[in-house]
Design an enzyme around this catalytic site. Structure first.
Site, PDB file in Angstrom:
ATOM      1  N   GLU A   6       0.831  -1.212   0.000  1.00 32.56           N
ATOM      2  CA  GLU A   6       0.000   0.000   0.000  1.00 32.56           C
ATOM      3  C   GLU A   6       0.868   1.266   0.000  1.00 32.56           C
ATOM      4  OE1 GLU A   6      -4.330  -0.496   1.870  1.00 32.56           O
ATOM      5  OE2 GLU A   6      -3.031   0.608   3.223  1.00 32.56           O
ATOM      6  N   HIS A  43       7.279 -27.078  -0.817  1.00 36.85           N
ATOM      7  CA  HIS A  43       6.542 -28.187  -1.421  1.00 36.85           C
ATOM      8  C   HIS A  43       5.428 -27.685  -2.326  1.00 36.85           C
ATOM      9  CE1 HIS A  43       8.433 -31.324   1.206  1.00 36.85           C
ATOM     10  NE2 HIS A  43       8.762 -30.201   1.835  1.00 36.85           N
ATOM     11  N   LYS A  48     -14.049   0.817  -3.939  1.00 32.98           N
ATOM     12  CA  LYS A  48     -15.125   1.179  -3.004  1.00 32.98           C
ATOM     13  C   LYS A  48     -16.211   1.970  -3.723  1.00 32.98           C
ATOM     14  CE  LYS A  48     -12.127   1.514   1.046  1.00 32.98           C
ATOM     15  NZ  LYS A  48     -11.504   2.418   1.993  1.00 32.98           N
TER      16      LYS A  48
END
Ligand code: PA5
Length: 426
Positions: free
Chosen positions: A278, A299, A414
């Site tokens: 951010e 793995h 948003k």
């Protein structure tokens, strides 16, 4: 406390050539003259924090510890990740310390929220709602549900005693609600952004309820604050790490993989990703922060790191000592063939896995590594480490020439979501 080891870089930065820029940026940070300088409240916070409020946090935490089975922490992003990371790092993943700390408010998932409400409904729970703005939709929805459930269960008066709010000192919907309802309130200063807030009441109250020594955490942060003002790259491990990150970025490495060998640090990786992602990912610049836990992820991602496209470098948090150790037992039958490890400590095995992997990725895989070396992780050293990463982040973002403290891109989803939800004005 943290040593930045560059011995496993295939290409090293020219530190001398960086020094003048680092000096100038260091002054910009210390004198608060750079972009976003009104969000540098975290810089001297380990010194300037409100000691009275700190005592109030300790007292309130004791009250919660003495009276409740569960603390539900309700927040998202910077109002969530740091507390979760710290609690798991110190208390581990299967802590049976009481009260249990659980998290909500970080998702719209009805499955998750339903399950969480079902889980707590018959338990005696308190709530810590954390939101600087007080308007974050994920947090607000969860808090509305929690508050309603609690008030129905214990009545308004008892609910009021069980709700603790952490929010802006003066403004915002949560501040207003807390004042109206008379909740005990802790303050997030307006000059500290969410992702830089773990060492403020945002992190401190849940940590104190989790039984973590927050005075020690702040002392560790204070040591970091004093040591990491140093402008000389060779004497400042945070600035050295920032310079290496910048050099990696300009060496065409787009991804930084933050690696630990401890499952209890998975959430520290999540916090790390928010802090750097951010702060730096803007103006079409920035390293993509990623995280992995070895040997678990060897793995799964190990193949890619070893032989896949050469997009990444690794930042490994190397802890010299585990908090606990386990001895591998002898087995008379030895059907699993493990007797060659009998009486060895598991930390020894983990260390050899680290050394073997480092050699494989560095020598054969040609992957650059920066090692952040620490002796062990406790509340004190974790306080140091949080501050270390925040200081690195400020320097790194300024080296990239972006404002570390804003996040304009976050608003776009948003707006679209509010439009789709039919919110007024969108
Ligand atoms: O770092 C940030 O600023 C964000 O992650 C915020 O912390 C997050 O969006 C939550 O915001 P608020 O505390 O206002 O609810």
């Amino acid at each position: 406390m943290v040593k930045t080891n560059d011995s496993y870089l295939l290409t090293k930065p020219d530190y001398a050539a960086y020094q003048a820029r680092v000096n100038a940026i260091n002054e910009k940070i210390e004198n608060k003259t750079g972009a976003g300088n009104d969000f540098l409240g975290w810089l001297n916070y380990p010194d300037t924090y409100d000691k009275e409020e700190f005592e109030r946090i300790i007292k309130a935490a004791k009250y919660v510890r003495d009276n409740y089975e569960v603390l539900v922490v309700c927040g998202i992003g910077g109002s969530y990740l740091g507390a979760r990371a710290a609690i798991e790092a110190i208390n581990g993943l299967h802590s049976n310390k009481k009260p249990e700390i659980i998290f909500i408010g970080q998702t719209f998932s009805s499955d998750y929220i339903y399950e969480t409400l079902e889980y707590i409904k018959d338990k005696k729970f308190a709530i810590n709602v954390i939101s600087k703005s007080g308007t974050t939709t994920e947090t607000a929805i969860s808090f509305r549900l929690l508050k309603e459930m609690l008030e129905k269960k214990v009545g308004k008066e008892e609910a009021r005693k069980a709700i603790f709010a952490t929010t802006d000192k003066e403004k915002g919907a949560l501040k207003e609600l807390s004042t109206k309802e008379g909740y005990e309130t802790f303050t997030l200063n307006s000059d500290v952004g969410g992702r830089f807030s773990v060492l403020t009441p945002v992190g401190l109250f849940p940590l104190a309820v989790a039984g973590i020594d927050i005075a020690s955490l702040m002392n560790g942060a204070h040591q970091a604050m004093m040591e990491l003002k140093e402008p000389l790259i060779e004497n400042n491990p945070a600035y050295k790490y920032a310079v290496i990150r910048d050099h990696m970025y300009h060496s065409n490495k787009q991804v930084e993989m933050f690696v630990t060998y401890e499952p209890r640090l998975v959430q520290l990786g999540e916090w790390f990703k928010q802090l750097f992602g951010e702060s730096e990912g803007k103006e079409e610049k920035g390293l993509l922060p990623d995280s992995a836990t070895f040997s678990t992820d060897l793995h799964s991602l190990g193949q890619f790191i070893q032989q896949g496209s050469k997009v990444l470098f690794e930042t490994i948090l190397c802890l010299d000592k585990p908090n606990k150790d386990v001895i591998i037992p002898h087995d008379d039958e030895n059907l699993d063939g493990l007797n060659y490890l009998e009486n060895k400590q598991l930390s020894f095995v983990n260390k050899q896995a680290f050394l073997g992997t480092l050699k494989a990725h560095f020598e054969d895989g040609k992957v650059n590594h920066v090692l952040l070396e620490m002796d062990h992780l406790d509340a004190y050293s974790l306080g140091y480490l949080f501050y270390f990463f925040m200081k690195t982040c400020a320097m790194s973002a300024y080296l990239l020439d972006v404002n570390p403290f804003n996040q304009p891109g976050v608003e776009i989803y948003k707006k679209n979501m509010f439009h789709l939800l039919g919110k007024k004005g969108y």
